[in-house]
Design a protein around this motif. Structure first.
Motif, PDB file in Angstrom:
ATOM      1  N   GLY A 105       0.913  -1.242   0.161  1.00 20.53           N
ATOM      2  CA  GLY A 105       0.062   0.083  -0.128  1.00 20.53           C
ATOM      3  C   GLY A 105       0.691   1.273  -0.048  1.00 20.53           C
ATOM      4  N   LEU A 106       1.776   1.386   0.993  1.00 22.63           N
ATOM      5  CA  LEU A 106       2.477   2.498   1.104  1.00 22.63           C
ATOM      6  C   LEU A 106       3.693   2.840   0.183  1.00 22.63           C
ATOM      7  N   GLN A 107       4.249   1.739  -0.663  1.00 22.60           N
ATOM      8  CA  GLN A 107       5.120   1.866  -1.528  1.00 22.60           C
ATOM      9  C   GLN A 107       4.430   2.626  -2.917  1.00 22.60           C
TER      10      GLN A 107
ATOM     11  N   SER B 213      -7.765   2.624   9.637  1.00 25.65           N
ATOM     12  CA  SER B 213      -7.593   2.810   8.264  1.00 25.65           C
ATOM     13  C   SER B 213      -8.308   4.357   8.471  1.00 25.65           C
ATOM     14  N   THR B 214      -8.975   4.807   9.303  1.00 20.79           N
ATOM     15  CA  THR B 214      -9.489   6.094   9.289  1.00 20.79           C
ATOM     16  C   THR B 214      -8.352   7.051   9.539  1.00 20.79           C
ATOM     17  N   TRP B 215      -7.586   6.428  10.828  1.00 17.23           N
ATOM     18  CA  TRP B 215      -6.349   7.058  11.077  1.00 17.23           C
ATOM     19  C   TRP B 215      -5.354   7.278  10.023  1.00 17.23           C
ATOM     20  N   MET B 216      -5.101   6.449   9.322  1.00 21.06           N
ATOM     21  CA  MET B 216      -4.179   6.347   8.386  1.00 21.06           C
ATOM     22  C   MET B 216      -4.371   7.293   7.312  1.00 21.06           C
ATOM     23  N   ALA B 217      -5.674   7.196   6.728  1.00 19.59           N
ATOM     24  CA  ALA B 217      -6.399   8.171   5.776  1.00 19.59           C
ATOM     25  C   ALA B 217      -6.132   9.554   6.144  1.00 19.59           C
ATOM     26  N   ASP B 218      -6.156   9.969   7.579  1.00 17.64           N
ATOM     27  CA  ASP B 218      -6.088  11.381   7.901  1.00 17.64           C
ATOM     28  C   ASP B 218      -4.582  11.558   7.802  1.00 17.64           C
TER      29      ASP B 218
ATOM     30  N   LEU C  31      -2.697  10.539   5.373  1.00 14.45           N
ATOM     31  CA  LEU C  31      -2.420  10.721   4.122  1.00 14.45           C
ATOM     32  C   LEU C  31      -2.984  11.802   3.398  1.00 14.45           C
ATOM     33  N   GLY C  32      -4.119  12.403   3.988  1.00 18.30           N
ATOM     34  CA  GLY C  32      -4.793  13.514   3.591  1.00 18.30           C
ATOM     35  C   GLY C  32      -5.758  13.213   2.735  1.00 18.30           C
ATOM     36  N   ARG C  33      -6.294  12.076   2.655  1.00 17.59           N
ATOM     37  CA  ARG C  33      -7.421  11.907   1.761  1.00 17.59           C
ATOM     38  C   ARG C  33      -8.298  10.631   2.294  1.00 17.59           C
ATOM     39  N   PRO C  34      -9.711  10.722   1.878  1.00 23.64           N
ATOM     40  CA  PRO C  34     -10.461   9.501   2.466  1.00 23.64           C
ATOM     41  C   PRO C  34     -10.012   8.168   1.935  1.00 23.64           C
ATOM     42  N   SER C  35     -10.364   7.145   2.773  1.00 27.42           N
ATOM     43  CA  SER C  35     -10.111   5.670   2.479  1.00 27.42           C
ATOM     44  C   SER C  35     -11.143   5.337   1.307  1.00 27.42           C
TER      45      SER C  35
ATOM     46  N   SER D  19       4.303  10.311  -1.921  1.00 25.78           N
ATOM     47  CA  SER D  19       5.396  10.971  -0.905  1.00 25.78           C
ATOM     48  C   SER D  19       5.645   9.964   0.239  1.00 25.78           C
ATOM     49  N   VAL D  20       6.725  10.242   0.716  1.00 28.91           N
ATOM     50  CA  VAL D  20       7.466   9.208   1.803  1.00 28.91           C
ATOM     51  C   VAL D  20       6.624   9.535   2.950  1.00 28.91           C
TER      52      VAL D  20
END
Length: 318
Positions: free
Chosen positions: A29-31, A293-298, A300-304, A35-36
């Motif tokens: 996912g993160l690769q 996933s909600t936390w990670m979406a925040d 990354l600055g976009r909705p899941s 942005s890093v």
């Protein structure tokens, strides 16, 4: 989570009683992010996923940072997860592209590694700058050394159903490469629908062909992308056939940096929702997973993109 946020459970015949989810969000996912993501965010992401009940979380890839700068922090990240293997049953596989990557992983105590191959020549050249035969030759000493060290080896095989350059991929072509990966010593094979074009009929055809060639369902996993909305249907077909390991990505993160038509992976939350409704155990706390996933979406600055995350998130639009 209230009962209004849970699916009705209606068990269906012909399905496994339990499915092991191979979580790929932190790596696959993160690769794919432009942005890093800071290493401390990645580490917390992995810890949250484990706390949500995911016992197999693919942490990172020991690839040269020139090729995947998003994973240049592999050593620092993996070293920061030292507390997790002590927890019962937690598995932290990592991807390695070659012998040098394997050395880096083993030096940090990795006990599960994966190599990444292709069923098609076009993608092998685009992703590995090698032919299929040359890639397998490169993997041979990696798999052998990993096995000798006691590490478990997974073989990823991309483009198992369709290739953006070559079109539909014949099942026999996939079977041939799968057999060769097993002959090298891989313990498990993950069948990748890298651009998300597979349909249920193709999935059944390939799994049947693999069984006929002596490849049992027990060594297989499926890895679907949801480009055309078919990932859950394809997964259900694989489960009915006998496969019990499914790759998924929290929040639907991911794609493929070498295949522009590839969209996100099957979202782990969507998979868990379906399996819970079918009475299939996963060991995953859906409430905690949605929160993660909600936390990670925040971050990354976009909705899941996960429909289940959007439906169950406390911040969803009314």
């Amino acid at each position: 989570m209230s009962t209004a946020g849970l699916p009705m459970t209606v068990p269906a015949e012909g399905l496994p009683s339990r499915v092991r989810i191979h979580e790929v969000g932190p790596r696959d996912g993160l690769q794919n992010e432009k942005s890093v993501v800071p290493v401390e965010v990645k580490a917390e992401f992995i810890h949250r996923l484990v706390e949500a009940g995911l016992d197999t979380v693919e942490a990172t890839s020991f690839v040269h940072p020139k090729w995947v700068p998003q994973l240049a922090d592999a050593e620092e990240l993996y070293g920061g997860l030292a507390d997790l293997p002590a927890s019962a049953g937690v598995r932290l596989p990592v991807l390695v592209p070659n012998e040098r990557g394997l050395e880096r992983a083993l030096a940090l105590g990795a006990r599960e590694i994966a190599v990444f191959g292709s069923a098609t020549e076009s993608f092998a050249r685009a992703n590995l700058n090698r032919t299929v035969d040359e890639a397998l030759e490169m993997f041979a000493p990696v798999v052998a050394r990993a096995s000798e060290s006691g590490a478990r080896v997974r073989g990823y095989l991309s483009m198992c159903f369709g290739d953006p350059w070559e079109g539909p991929v014949p099942a026999g072509q996939v079977v041939d490469v799968c057999r060769r990966l097993l002959d090298l010593g891989c313990d498990e094979l993950s069948l990748g629908d890298t651009i998300g074009v597979a349909t249920a009929g193709q999935v059944e055809e390939l799994l049947t062909a693999l069984n006929a060639a002596g490849v049992p369902d027990e060594v297989l996993a499926v890895h679907f992308h949801d480009t055309y909305g078919q990932a859950l249907a394809n997964t259900l077909t694989a489960l009915r056939h006998g496969v019990t390991t499914v790759d998924a990505s929290a929040g639907g993160l991911g794609g493929c940096p070498y295949a522009r038509s590839a969209t996100g992976n099957l979202a782990t939350e969507d998979l868990v929702w379906m399996l819970r409704g079918l009475g299939v155990e996963t060991g995953v706390d859906l409430d905690r997973l949605v929160a993660t996933s909600t936390w990670m979406a925040d971050r990354l600055g976009r909705p899941s993109p996960s429909r289940t995350v959007r439906a169950l998130s406390p911040t969803k639009e009314q």
